[in-house]
Design an enzyme around this catalytic site. Structure first.
Site, short mmCIF file in Angstrom:
data_model
loop_
_atom_site.label_atom_id
_atom_site.label_comp_id
_atom_site.label_asym_id
_atom_site.label_seq_id
_atom_site.Cartn_x
_atom_site.Cartn_y
_atom_site.Cartn_z
N CYS A 71 0.82 -1.22 0.00
CA CYS A 71 0.00 0.00 0.00
C CYS A 71 0.85 1.27 0.00
CB CYS A 71 -0.95 0.00 1.19
SG CYS A 71 -2.14 -1.35 1.07
N HIS B 211 -3.85 7.08 1.21
CA HIS B 211 -4.06 5.77 0.58
C HIS B 211 -5.45 5.31 0.97
CE1 HIS B 211 -4.09 1.60 -0.20
NE2 HIS B 211 -3.98 1.26 1.07
N ASN C 61 -9.96 -0.75 -2.14
CA ASN C 61 -8.54 -0.51 -1.89
C ASN C 61 -7.75 -1.09 -3.07
OD1 ASN C 61 -5.87 -0.71 -1.06
ND2 ASN C 61 -6.36 -1.36 1.02
C1 LIG Z 1 -11.03 -5.44 7.52
C2 LIG Z 1 -11.95 -4.60 8.35
C3 LIG Z 1 -12.89 -3.80 7.46
C4 LIG Z 1 -12.78 -5.53 9.20
O1 LIG Z 1 -13.61 -4.80 10.05
P1 LIG Z 1 -13.64 -5.15 11.59
O2 LIG Z 1 -14.68 -4.32 12.18
O3 LIG Z 1 -12.25 -4.98 12.12
O4 LIG Z 1 -14.08 -6.66 11.58
P2 LIG Z 1 -13.41 -7.93 12.22
O5 LIG Z 1 -12.30 -8.42 11.35
O6 LIG Z 1 -13.11 -7.66 13.65
O7 LIG Z 1 -14.60 -8.96 12.11
C5 LIG Z 1 -15.83 -8.71 12.78
C6 LIG Z 1 -16.82 -9.78 12.39
O8 LIG Z 1 -17.21 -9.57 11.03
C7 LIG Z 1 -17.05 -10.79 10.30
N1 LIG Z 1 -16.67 -10.46 8.94
C8 LIG Z 1 -15.43 -10.29 8.42
N2 LIG Z 1 -15.53 -10.00 7.12
C9 LIG Z 1 -16.83 -9.96 6.81
C10 LIG Z 1 -17.52 -9.71 5.62
N3 LIG Z 1 -16.91 -9.41 4.47
N4 LIG Z 1 -18.86 -9.78 5.65
C11 LIG Z 1 -19.52 -10.07 6.78
N5 LIG Z 1 -18.90 -10.33 7.96
C12 LIG Z 1 -17.57 -10.27 7.96
C13 LIG Z 1 -15.96 -11.52 11.03
O9 LIG Z 1 -16.03 -12.90 10.76
C14 LIG Z 1 -16.26 -11.19 12.45
O10 LIG Z 1 -17.31 -12.03 12.89
P3 LIG Z 1 -17.36 -12.60 14.38
O11 LIG Z 1 -17.42 -11.38 15.25
O12 LIG Z 1 -18.59 -13.41 14.39
O13 LIG Z 1 -16.09 -13.38 14.54
C15 LIG Z 1 -11.15 -3.62 9.25
O14 LIG Z 1 -10.52 -4.33 10.27
C16 LIG Z 1 -10.12 -2.85 8.47
O15 LIG Z 1 -10.41 -2.11 7.56
N6 LIG Z 1 -8.86 -2.95 8.87
C17 LIG Z 1 -7.78 -2.30 8.18
C18 LIG Z 1 -7.49 -3.09 6.97
C19 LIG Z 1 -6.67 -2.38 5.97
O16 LIG Z 1 -6.63 -1.18 5.91
N7 LIG Z 1 -6.02 -3.17 5.16
C20 LIG Z 1 -5.29 -2.73 4.05
C21 LIG Z 1 -3.90 -2.38 4.39
S1 LIG Z 1 -3.66 -0.72 4.19
#
Ligand SMILES: CC(C)(COP(=O)(O)OP(=O)(O)OC[C@H]1O[C@@H](n2cnc3c(N)ncnc32)[C@H](O)[C@@H]1OP(=O)(O)O)[C@@H](O)C(=O)NCCC(=O)NCCS
Length: 372
Positions: free
Chosen positions: A137, A299, A329
């Site tokens: 990224c 980003h 992204n």
């Molecule tokens: C990835 C991201 C959107 C996930 O959101 P979050 O609120 O952190 O969600 P979590 O990973 O904690 O998961 C929460 C729940 O949603 C569920 N879940 C994950 N992806 C899902 C999807 N696409 N659809 C539905 N549910 C989903 C998980 O299984 C979890 O369920 P559980 O509580 O029953 O175990 C967030 O963490 C994020 O944006 N992080 C930064 C990632 C990033 O920027 N990456 C690129 C590098 S720059």
């Protein structure tokens, strides 16, 4: 030799300025271009592959849709070529004038060679240098910084910098991979860097960082040569694997080791600290303040991250550019795509202060401050 009577302190200063002018020009972005594939994939379209929902994706990330490249006929390099063609034309030059290529991607056409040489071939460029950057990224900010150094030293005059990704080819589209696959999209952005003679114009500074402590938090382990060396838990049985079956095996594929993995919340927590930090670092280095920012182009990792950063830095809505809702992204492509869109929409004008900031896998992060 200069006769002594002509050799006074003013001459020394003049010579010093001339030398500096000759050898230390600033770099300016002379042309921008972007390309996204025509195929739009909405959040609801993803329901056919995995258990997710439009509501979950929008609420957590701000993403409404993304673009996917044609399965056949469109590659990371060909998308880069499309973006580069526009950037080169807008810079008022031709592909033959480019004297160095920097290509940033995490989804290259081949494991090796890199996309830089494929672009050189496709665009029929001269036998110039082609460098591939693997900083995910932050790839574009790293690439921009490298290009800036080459311009400043006077080594090159027209540098093409490309960020491009074909994520749709390499994601886990089952429910197992949904936390990652819903976030990413395909596309490419490019800029042409040139020296500028205009005082105060161009890239004011770039700032690059890394912290490998959490390298495995957002990573794709295989294919690779690690043989579990960095892993707390083994990911595959490299001891038992036959010679020739260590790099990629059925076991790895069965265990989804060929897909990226991410601890989303851990990435989020680090990103919201490092983004504002590296923006402030750039401003402080140039004795500027947040109110001086014309446009911050973060980003496009997650709309929630951008909003958090905006809040931390107390920036107005019109000071921050977001387009993640349309493209998801796009990793190395996200900043040049956003930069180009903002420019096309008239949000960047000559004299404006533009700040770019990125954070991603590695972790690596960085910023660039530009007087447009
Ligand atoms: C990835 C991201 C959107 C996930 O959101 P979050 O609120 O952190 O969600 P979590 O990973 O904690 O998961 C929460 C729940 O949603 C569920 N879940 C994950 N992806 C899902 C999807 N696409 N659809 C539905 N549910 C989903 C998980 O299984 C979890 O369920 P559980 O509580 O029953 O175990 C967030 O963490 C994020 O944006 N992080 C930064 C990632 C990033 O920027 N990456 C690129 C590098 S720059």
């Amino acid at each position: 030799m200069i006769p002594e009577k002509h050799f006074n302190s003013n001459t020394v200063i003049c010579h010093f300025i001339l030398l500096n002018k000759k050898y230390m020009p600033q770099s300016k972005i002379a042309g921008v271009g972007y390309y996204v594939p025509k195929n739009v994939v909405t959040n609801n379209d993803l329901l056919q592959f995995m258990d997710t929902s439009d509501e979950w994706i929008q609420e957590r990330s701000g993403i409404k849709q993304r673009h996917y490249a044609d399965r056949v006929g469109e590659t990371t390099t060909t998308m880069g070529v499309e973006a580069a063609t526009i950037a080169i034309e807008r810079a008022g030059i031709t592909a033959q004038d480019i004297d160095f290529i920097i290509f940033a991607t995490l989804s290259p056409d081949y494991y090796f060679p890199g996309c830089g040489v494929l672009l050189q071939r496709a665009m029929k460029m001269k036998e110039i240098g082609a460098l591939d950057v693997r900083n995910q990224c932050s790839g574009f900010v790293y690439a921009l910084s490298i290009g800036d150094q080459f311009i400043k030293t006077g080594m090159y005059k027209n540098i093409l910098i490309v960020g491009s990704e074909k994520h749709s080819f390499g994601l886990d589209f089952s429910t197992r991979g949904r936390n990652i696959s819903v976030i990413f999209g395909d596309g490419a952005g490019a800029v042409v860097l040139q020296p500028t003679e205009k005082p105060g114009q161009g890239i004011l500074s770039t700032h690059l960082h890394s912290d490998g402590e959490s390298a495995e938090i957002l990573a794709m382990y295989n294919p690779g040569t690690h043989a579990n060396h960095w892993m707390k838990e083994p990911v595959a049985d490299f001891e038992a694997a036959e010679m020739g079956k260590m790099f990629m095996s059925h076991e790895m594929i069965d265990k989804a080791q060929n897909f990226p993995r991410m601890d989303g919340p851990a990435v989020f927590k680090k990103a919201v600290v490092k983004f504002p930090e590296v923006v402030m670092e750039a401003l402080n280095a140039n004795k500027l303040e947040t109110k001086d920012i014309g446009l911050l182009i973060p980003h496009q990792a997650n709309l929630r991250i951008s909003q958090f950063v905006q809040h931390q830095l107390r920036l107005r809505d019109d000071q921050v550019f977001n387009n993640i809702d349309k493209y998801g992204n796009t990793t190395a492509a996200s900043i040049p795509i956003a930069l180009c869109e903002a420019w096309e929409q008239g949000k960047i004008k000559e004299g404006d202060l533009v700040c770019m900031a990125a954070f991603g896998s590695g972790f690596t992060w960085g910023s660039a401050l530009i007087r447009w």
